[in-house]
Motif scaffolding. Structure first.
Motif, PDB file in Angstrom:
ATOM      1  N   HIS A 166       0.887  -1.294  -0.093  1.00  0.00           N
ATOM      2  CA  HIS A 166      -0.014   0.068   0.139  1.00  0.00           C
ATOM      3  C   HIS A 166       0.879   1.294  -0.002  1.00  0.00           C
ATOM      4  CE1 HIS A 166      -3.547  -2.520   1.122  1.00  0.00           C
ATOM      5  NE2 HIS A 166      -2.702  -3.345   1.551  1.00  0.00           N
ATOM      6  N   VAL A 167       0.524   1.902  -0.892  1.00  0.00           N
ATOM      7  CA  VAL A 167       1.650   3.145  -1.196  1.00  0.00           C
ATOM      8  C   VAL A 167       0.590   4.380  -1.242  1.00  0.00           C
ATOM      9  CG1 VAL A 167       3.480   4.430  -2.577  1.00  0.00           C
ATOM     10  CG2 VAL A 167       3.201   1.966  -2.383  1.00  0.00           C
ATOM     11  N   ARG A 168       0.898   5.714  -0.491  1.00  0.00           N
ATOM     12  CA  ARG A 168       0.324   6.854  -0.744  1.00  0.00           C
ATOM     13  C   ARG A 168       1.442   7.848  -1.252  1.00  0.00           C
ATOM     14  NH1 ARG A 168      -4.042   9.463  -0.034  1.00  0.00           N
ATOM     15  NH2 ARG A 168      -5.054   7.748   1.092  1.00  0.00           N
ATOM     16  N   VAL A 169       1.051   8.600  -2.389  1.00  0.00           N
ATOM     17  CA  VAL A 169       2.209   9.450  -3.003  1.00  0.00           C
ATOM     18  C   VAL A 169       1.726  10.875  -2.820  1.00  0.00           C
ATOM     19  CG1 VAL A 169       3.066   7.643  -4.791  1.00  0.00           C
ATOM     20  CG2 VAL A 169       1.308   9.276  -5.237  1.00  0.00           C
ATOM     21  N   LYS A 170       2.869  11.791  -2.814  1.00  0.00           N
ATOM     22  CA  LYS A 170       2.400  13.090  -2.845  1.00  0.00           C
ATOM     23  C   LYS A 170       1.730  13.465  -4.198  1.00  0.00           C
ATOM     24  CE  LYS A 170       6.597  13.943  -0.418  1.00  0.00           C
ATOM     25  NZ  LYS A 170       8.119  14.164  -0.251  1.00  0.00           N
ATOM     26  N   PRO A 171       0.673  14.232  -4.351  1.00  0.00           N
ATOM     27  CA  PRO A 171       0.128  14.452  -5.286  1.00  0.00           C
ATOM     28  C   PRO A 171       0.824  14.888  -6.627  1.00  0.00           C
ATOM     29  CG  PRO A 171      -1.161  15.703  -3.567  1.00  0.00           C
ATOM     30  CD  PRO A 171       0.261  14.774  -3.182  1.00  0.00           C
ATOM     31  N   ALA A 191       4.007  10.058   0.565  1.00  0.00           N
ATOM     32  CA  ALA A 191       3.384  10.766   1.335  1.00  0.00           C
ATOM     33  C   ALA A 191       3.792  10.432   2.786  1.00  0.00           C
ATOM     34  CB  ALA A 191       2.067  11.211   0.995  1.00  0.00           C
ATOM     35  N   GLU A 192       3.804   9.142   2.701  1.00  0.00           N
ATOM     36  CA  GLU A 192       3.967   8.371   4.109  1.00  0.00           C
ATOM     37  C   GLU A 192       4.704   6.901   3.901  1.00  0.00           C
ATOM     38  OE1 GLU A 192      -0.557   6.166   4.371  1.00  0.00           O
ATOM     39  OE2 GLU A 192      -0.405   8.164   4.965  1.00  0.00           O
ATOM     40  N   PRO A 193       5.181   6.129   4.781  1.00  0.00           N
ATOM     41  CA  PRO A 193       6.024   5.139   4.683  1.00  0.00           C
ATOM     42  C   PRO A 193       5.084   4.040   3.970  1.00  0.00           C
ATOM     43  CG  PRO A 193       6.342   5.802   6.776  1.00  0.00           C
ATOM     44  CD  PRO A 193       5.430   6.698   6.070  1.00  0.00           C
ATOM     45  N   PHE A 198      -2.132   3.974  -3.970  1.00  0.00           N
ATOM     46  CA  PHE A 198      -1.835   2.842  -4.792  1.00  0.00           C
ATOM     47  C   PHE A 198      -1.579   1.440  -4.193  1.00  0.00           C
ATOM     48  CE2 PHE A 198      -0.413   6.468  -6.951  1.00  0.00           C
ATOM     49  CZ  PHE A 198      -0.827   6.309  -8.497  1.00  0.00           C
ATOM     50  N   LEU A 199      -1.769   0.460  -4.787  1.00  0.00           N
ATOM     51  CA  LEU A 199      -1.871  -1.025  -4.346  1.00  0.00           C
ATOM     52  C   LEU A 199      -0.777  -1.725  -5.363  1.00  0.00           C
ATOM     53  CD1 LEU A 199      -2.472  -3.369  -2.695  1.00  0.00           C
ATOM     54  CD2 LEU A 199      -4.406  -3.809  -3.921  1.00  0.00           C
ATOM     55  N   LEU A 200       0.282  -2.037  -4.997  1.00  0.00           N
ATOM     56  CA  LEU A 200       0.742  -3.081  -5.882  1.00  0.00           C
ATOM     57  C   LEU A 200       0.627  -4.477  -5.423  1.00  0.00           C
ATOM     58  CD1 LEU A 200       4.403  -1.147  -5.488  1.00  0.00           C
ATOM     59  CD2 LEU A 200       2.465  -0.829  -6.929  1.00  0.00           C
TER      60      LEU A 200
END
Length: 127
Positions: free
Chosen positions: A32-37, A108-110, A75-77
């Protein structure tokens, strides 16, 4: 003789076939990944490059990236490995290390990784 037919052979009873999906015994990893916009497009490019290279690894059965429909920064890998050795091998590849180092400042977070194994493959309470 016309109208005469050979007696039909009785079909032998066969034991029920067990269809085992080989993917059901593999290790599935959800990252699970959150990226900066502002990094979203660059993250997608780097991730697609890593995914393409990862699919070429002999121990990788599946490697996909999904973007959350209602939150485009999430995102989900989905990674499916043939065994635990393949998981370790993947983390040693140049393309994984390149991806890891490239996308780290974009997050945006680990990122959070969860490993799954088939429930049927787990030992029961008796051992």
């Amino acid at each position: 003789m016309p109208g005469s037919r050979k007696p039909r052979r009785r079909r032998q009873e066969r034991p029920a076939e067990i269809n085992i999906n080989p993917l059901s015994y593999m290790i599935r990893v959800h990252v699970h990944v959150r990226v900066k916009p502002e990094c979203r497009d660059a993250f997608v490019r780097a991730t697609m490059e890593n995914a393409g290279q990862s699919r070429l690894e002999p121990g990788v059965a599946e490697f996909e990236a999904y973007q959350q429909a209602d939150d485009p920064d999430q995102f989900l890998l989905v990674e499916v490995y043939r065994d635990s050795a393949a998981v370790g091998h993947h983390k040693e590849t140049a393309h994984y290390r390149q991806w890891r180092d490239t996308v780290a400042p974009m997050m945006a977070e680990p990122r959070r990784s969860v490993k799954y194994t088939p429930a049927a493959a787990q030992p029961g309470p008796e051992g």
